[in-house]
Design a protein around this motif. Structure first.
Motif, PDB file in Angstrom:
ATOM      1  N   VAL A  99       0.836  -1.202   0.000  1.00 13.56           N
ATOM      2  CA  VAL A  99       0.000   0.000   0.000  1.00 13.56           C
ATOM      3  C   VAL A  99       0.876   1.260   0.000  1.00 13.56           C
ATOM      4  O   VAL A  99       0.638   2.210  -0.743  1.00 13.56           O
ATOM      5  N   VAL A 110      -7.793   3.420  -1.012  1.00 16.62           N
ATOM      6  CA  VAL A 110      -7.755   2.261  -0.101  1.00 16.62           C
ATOM      7  C   VAL A 110      -8.260   2.692   1.270  1.00 16.62           C
ATOM      8  O   VAL A 110      -9.109   2.024   1.884  1.00 16.62           O
ATOM      9  N   LEU A 139      -8.504  -3.358  -2.071  1.00 19.80           N
ATOM     10  CA  LEU A 139      -7.307  -3.257  -2.924  1.00 19.80           C
ATOM     11  C   LEU A 139      -7.721  -3.288  -4.402  1.00 19.80           C
ATOM     12  O   LEU A 139      -7.167  -2.589  -5.241  1.00 19.80           O
ATOM     13  N   VAL A 144      -5.065  -1.052  -6.905  1.00 21.14           N
ATOM     14  CA  VAL A 144      -3.694  -1.209  -6.408  1.00 21.14           C
ATOM     15  C   VAL A 144      -2.843  -1.979  -7.421  1.00 21.14           C
ATOM     16  O   VAL A 144      -3.226  -3.057  -7.887  1.00 21.14           O
TER      17      VAL A 144
END
Ligand code: ATP
Length: 499
Positions: A99, A110, A139, A144
């Motif tokens: 992250v 997120v 995610l 991501v």
């Protein structure tokens, strides 16, 4: 940072582990200069924390430990990091690293998906862990990306991953015959507490210091030697009377900050993080993390100074219920030792509180090198790279250079000077005849040698100036000043400067 990494390889400080077979991620080898620098850092730590105090003992415990040690320490159950897999390419990442490595807008999405703010990163990671199904959805929805492929990943639910290396002990590989490579040196201190007390007659307060390897199967080793799988730690467990722990915690915080300054890591480059309650490790009453401002990486932990309460000795002792422990510990029916010491006032057995300053040798070395690495433009416009290491840390203290490599009258004197200086116990003194004098100076600037001593025709009475017989030129790494010093005074002169 890139320039520093390249210098480390070029000049022989640090190499990739198993390099000739393609390398092994998270493992590094310290080269001819790296081993000297590392030894000097460890010696400085030992000197300051053991020799210069009268309330400390040393220890060197074994690396492979009984599985019961790591069970009762809490490591089997809790020494894990959450990880996620990308189903598209089977790459695995530590959740918080994944992250953190995203662009700001992705991180914000997120955080939003789990109802948290980007400002409180640990809370966001905790929320992701608390609900694995929601986490993998968050995610995905946030887009991501996989740091390896650069593409949006297809993420699994986060799962805990235990970071201890397990190994078979003895000739039979069955369910019982295994141990662990210690993930921290600390446990060897707790398991030897009684041995040290009985053999030294120590009374509270006192501490035990240890330097040694520790092993962590990090999911994403990275940032050169900052996060490795085989690391070295310098740890103190300081045992004190319950109730005096907060005072000792402050004492060690002050001492450790002073020590970093003495190694050339200035106070203003270290932030003290008073770790928030919700982020404390299971054993900790309070922890200060020293966050050094690493080039490129920013503020990252170089040392943790924890108040571990009576958790560790309490976890490893027998007869737990009779000892009035403050920490919440798991029941222990395996230990055969009572880990108490007489209270200095009442003489009644007590389980002491523990203050633990725990520093990484590799992270120390990286910080020391980062501070020392300097680029200068000289008067003639040339650029010079110089490692302005504190002299006590420099891998080579003095280079003795014969001006002519093939003139025996000069080389003989240079070799004699090298032998004499070496005999003073300053650390490594090098007889240097590998190139011309300019190249030798450049090399020794780059590896941080504080002094270059040159033996020339004047030294042996064959130069133009007869008054210079039996003198040598000493060049100072930092000021570039060159001074003529009598050979008979050289040892004392250098000793004074290195002090
Ligand atoms: P991080 O949060 O960076 O993973 P940590 O909190 O797990 O570190 P501790 O368990 O407190 O670290 O370990 C004490 C010290 O050991 C750290 O301050 C650091 O200097 C060093 N250390 C820990 N893990 C590593 C590693 N993987 N590589 C190099 N040094 C490490």
């Amino acid at each position: 940072m890139e320039e520093l990494v390249s210098l480390c390889k070029r000049r022989g400080f640090i190499f990739q582990g198993s390099e000739i077979y393609g390398g092994l991620q998270g493992f590094y080898d310290y080269g001819p200069l790296g081993v000297e620098l590392k030894n000097n850092i460890k010696a400085a730590w030992w000197r300051s924390n053991v020799y210069e105090r009268d309330d400390m003992e040393g220890l060197d415990a074994s690396i492979i430990m009984h599985r019961q040690v790591l069970r009762h320490s809490g490591h089997e159950a809790t020494f894990s990091d959450p990880m996620v897999d990308n189903k598209k390419n089977n790459k695995r990442y530590r959740l918080d690293h994944l992250v953190k490595d995203q662009k700001a807008d992705v991180i914000a999405r997120v955080a939003g998906a789990v109802g948290q703010s980007v400002e409180n990163f640990p809370a966001m990671i905790a929320a992701l862990n608390a609900d694995p199904a929601k986490a993998s959805e968050a995610l995905r929805a946030a887009g991501v990306r996989d740091p390896f492929s650069g593409e949006v990943g297809e993420w699994t639910e986060p799962k805990p991953f235990n970071m201890m290396f397990k190994t078979t002990i003895g000739p039979v590989a069955d369910d019982e015959s295994y141990g662990y490579l210690r993930p921290e040196t600390a446990q060897g201190i707790f398991t030897n507490f009684k041995n040290v007390v009985d053999s030294t007659s120590r009374r509270l307060p006192f501490g035990i210091a240890q330097i040694g390897k520790a092993f962590r199967n990090e999911i994403t080793p990275r940032n050169f030697i900052f996060r490795v799988r085989e690391l070295e730690q310098m740890e103190i467990e300081f045992f004190c009377v319950p109730g005096t722990d907060e005072e000792w915690h402050q004492h060690w915080l002050d001492k450790r900050l002073k020590w970093w300054e003495d190694q050339g890591v200035p106070r203003h480059k270290i932030e003290i993080l008073d770790v928030p309650k919700e982020d404390l490790a299971h054993y900790s009453k309070r922890t200060y993390d020293l966050m050094y401002d690493y080039p490129t990486l920013g503020h990252e932990e170089i040392e943790g100074i924890a108040n571990r309460s009576d958790y560790d000795l309490g976890s490893h002792t027998k007869n737990q219920s009779e000892l009035g422990l403050v920490a919440r510990v798991e029941e222990n029916a395996d230990s055969i030792a009572k880990l108490t010491i007489p209270h200095p006032d009442t003489n009644k057995p007590v389980v002491p509180f523990v203050i633990e300053p725990s520093a990484g040798v590799d992270r120390a070395l990286l910080a020391v090198l980062s501070e020392a690495f300097t680029k200068e433009t000289l008067e003639n416009g040339n650029e010079r790279i110089v490692l302005k290491l504190r002299p006590h840390l420099a891998p080579i203290k003095v280079a003795v250079i014969p001006l002519a490599r093939n003139k025996e009258e000069i080389t003989d004197v240079a070799k004699k000077i090298k032998a004499e200086l070496q005999g003073l116990g300053l650390g490594r003194v090098l007889y240097e005849d590998s190139g011309n004098i300019g190249k030798a100076y450049r090399r020794h600037d780059e590896v941080g040698t504080p002094f270059c001593v040159t033996v020339d025709f004047d030294t042996v009475g064959k130069g133009e100036d007869a008054t210079l017989a039996d003198t040598v030129t000493v060049r100072d790494r930092d000021t570039l000043a060159q001074e003529r010093v009598k050979i008979s005074d050289l040892g004392a002169w250098i000793q004074a400067k290195l002090r």
